[in-house]
Motif scaffolding. Sequence first.
Motif, PDB file in Angstrom:
ATOM      1  N   SER A   1       0.505  -1.264  -0.009  1.00  0.00           N
ATOM      2  CA  SER A   1       0.068  -0.275  -0.019  1.00  0.00           C
ATOM      3  C   SER A   1       0.959   1.154   0.051  1.00  0.00           C
ATOM      4  O   SER A   1       0.598   2.229  -0.745  1.00  0.00           O
ATOM      5  CB  SER A   1      -0.911  -0.219   1.247  1.00  0.00           C
ATOM      6  OG  SER A   1      -1.897  -1.021   1.123  1.00  0.00           O
ATOM      7  N   VAL A   2       1.993   1.382   0.828  1.00  0.00           N
ATOM      8  CA  VAL A   2       2.798   2.453   0.872  1.00  0.00           C
ATOM      9  C   VAL A   2       3.486   2.736  -0.439  1.00  0.00           C
ATOM     10  O   VAL A   2       3.519   3.823  -1.029  1.00  0.00           O
ATOM     11  CB  VAL A   2       3.853   2.174   2.003  1.00  0.00           C
ATOM     12  CG1 VAL A   2       4.744   3.489   1.943  1.00  0.00           C
ATOM     13  CG2 VAL A   2       3.122   2.433   3.331  1.00  0.00           C
ATOM     14  N   ILE A   3       4.038   1.394  -1.008  1.00  0.00           N
ATOM     15  CA  ILE A   3       4.683   1.676  -2.508  1.00  0.00           C
ATOM     16  C   ILE A   3       3.629   2.007  -3.422  1.00  0.00           C
ATOM     17  O   ILE A   3       4.129   2.917  -4.333  1.00  0.00           O
ATOM     18  CB  ILE A   3       5.198   0.175  -2.634  1.00  0.00           C
ATOM     19  CG1 ILE A   3       6.445  -0.248  -1.663  1.00  0.00           C
ATOM     20  CG2 ILE A   3       5.804   0.349  -4.119  1.00  0.00           C
ATOM     21  CD1 ILE A   3       6.977  -1.424  -1.949  1.00  0.00           C
ATOM     22  N   ALA A   4       2.617   1.554  -3.468  1.00  0.00           N
ATOM     23  CA  ALA A   4       1.629   2.057  -4.280  1.00  0.00           C
ATOM     24  C   ALA A   4       1.103   3.420  -4.278  1.00  0.00           C
ATOM     25  O   ALA A   4       0.828   4.187  -5.053  1.00  0.00           O
ATOM     26  CB  ALA A   4       0.434   1.245  -4.382  1.00  0.00           C
TER      27      ALA A   4
ATOM     28  N   ILE B   1      -1.204   5.415   1.117  1.00  0.00           N
ATOM     29  CA  ILE B   1      -0.295   5.711   2.319  1.00  0.00           C
ATOM     30  C   ILE B   1      -0.780   5.626   3.802  1.00  0.00           C
ATOM     31  O   ILE B   1      -0.224   4.995   4.464  1.00  0.00           O
ATOM     32  CB  ILE B   1       0.652   7.193   1.885  1.00  0.00           C
ATOM     33  CG1 ILE B   1       1.096   6.856   0.789  1.00  0.00           C
ATOM     34  CG2 ILE B   1       1.459   7.281   3.073  1.00  0.00           C
ATOM     35  CD1 ILE B   1       1.918   8.251   0.155  1.00  0.00           C
ATOM     36  N   TYR B   2      -1.884   6.277   3.883  1.00  0.00           N
ATOM     37  CA  TYR B   2      -2.469   6.228   5.193  1.00  0.00           C
ATOM     38  C   TYR B   2      -2.882   4.832   5.752  1.00  0.00           C
ATOM     39  O   TYR B   2      -2.657   4.455   6.758  1.00  0.00           O
ATOM     40  CB  TYR B   2      -3.778   7.154   5.032  1.00  0.00           C
ATOM     41  CG  TYR B   2      -4.409   7.123   6.453  1.00  0.00           C
ATOM     42  CD1 TYR B   2      -4.037   7.706   7.626  1.00  0.00           C
ATOM     43  CD2 TYR B   2      -5.569   6.156   6.510  1.00  0.00           C
ATOM     44  CE1 TYR B   2      -4.734   7.630   8.615  1.00  0.00           C
ATOM     45  CE2 TYR B   2      -6.437   6.221   8.008  1.00  0.00           C
ATOM     46  CZ  TYR B   2      -5.822   6.710   8.915  1.00  0.00           C
ATOM     47  OH  TYR B   2      -6.386   6.881  10.103  1.00  0.00           O
ATOM     48  N   ARG B   3      -3.370   4.112   4.633  1.00  0.00           N
ATOM     49  CA  ARG B   3      -3.711   2.616   5.027  1.00  0.00           C
ATOM     50  C   ARG B   3      -2.455   2.047   5.304  1.00  0.00           C
ATOM     51  O   ARG B   3      -2.493   0.987   6.139  1.00  0.00           O
ATOM     52  CB  ARG B   3      -4.600   1.991   3.659  1.00  0.00           C
ATOM     53  CG  ARG B   3      -4.796   0.556   3.790  1.00  0.00           C
ATOM     54  CD  ARG B   3      -5.337   0.201   2.374  1.00  0.00           C
ATOM     55  NE  ARG B   3      -5.844  -1.053   2.491  1.00  0.00           N
ATOM     56  CZ  ARG B   3      -5.482  -2.132   2.097  1.00  0.00           C
ATOM     57  NH1 ARG B   3      -4.044  -2.058   1.547  1.00  0.00           N
ATOM     58  NH2 ARG B   3      -5.950  -3.368   2.139  1.00  0.00           N
ATOM     59  N   GLY B   4      -1.251   1.986   4.786  1.00  0.00           N
ATOM     60  CA  GLY B   4      -0.173   1.212   4.892  1.00  0.00           C
ATOM     61  C   GLY B   4       0.566   1.731   6.266  1.00  0.00           C
ATOM     62  O   GLY B   4       1.082   0.882   6.588  1.00  0.00           O
ATOM     63  N   VAL B   5       0.357   2.911   6.459  1.00  0.00           N
ATOM     64  CA  VAL B   5       1.015   3.335   7.839  1.00  0.00           C
ATOM     65  C   VAL B   5       0.114   2.958   8.991  1.00  0.00           C
ATOM     66  O   VAL B   5       0.957   2.495   9.865  1.00  0.00           O
ATOM     67  CB  VAL B   5       1.362   4.889   7.801  1.00  0.00           C
ATOM     68  CG1 VAL B   5       1.713   5.522   9.009  1.00  0.00           C
ATOM     69  CG2 VAL B   5       2.232   5.173   6.617  1.00  0.00           C
ATOM     70  N   THR B   6      -0.838   3.229   8.921  1.00  0.00           N
ATOM     71  CA  THR B   6      -2.040   2.807  10.117  1.00  0.00           C
ATOM     72  C   THR B   6      -2.102   1.586  10.206  1.00  0.00           C
ATOM     73  O   THR B   6      -2.518   0.796  11.449  1.00  0.00           O
ATOM     74  CB  THR B   6      -3.321   3.596   9.934  1.00  0.00           C
ATOM     75  OG1 THR B   6      -3.765   3.249   8.730  1.00  0.00           O
ATOM     76  CG2 THR B   6      -2.847   4.976   9.898  1.00  0.00           C
ATOM     77  N   GLY B   7      -2.085   0.521   9.017  1.00  0.00           N
ATOM     78  CA  GLY B   7      -2.679  -0.851   9.354  1.00  0.00           C
ATOM     79  C   GLY B   7      -4.042  -0.903   9.210  1.00  0.00           C
ATOM     80  O   GLY B   7      -4.446  -2.099   9.474  1.00  0.00           O
TER      81      GLY B   7
END
Length: 88
Positions: free
Chosen positions: A33-36, A65-71
């Motif tokens: 998610s962060v990479i995308a 990015i928010y989805r990847g960072v927060t989980g």
Amino acid sequence: MSNLLLFAFDKIKAKIKDDCIEENIGASERVLSVIAGLYFRFGRKKIFKSPLAGLSGLTLGGTLIYRGVTGHCDVKKLLEDKDVKKLR
């Protein structure tokens, strides 16, 4: 120098993991998610040529990015809740 970087990354990962109250996304999904999200954030270059496409790229990138960072992903939670209700 690499030991210092590894120590910093471990501290960051621990802090993120502690801050995640309701994590419903696995580690591999978070990384992807962060990479995308970073890929879509480059849509800001298109914002003057095609404002709608640039703005949608920025929005999607920020969300990923928010989805990847927060989980945590509200859409995934909503879909999982609907699947549970269907089974009842």
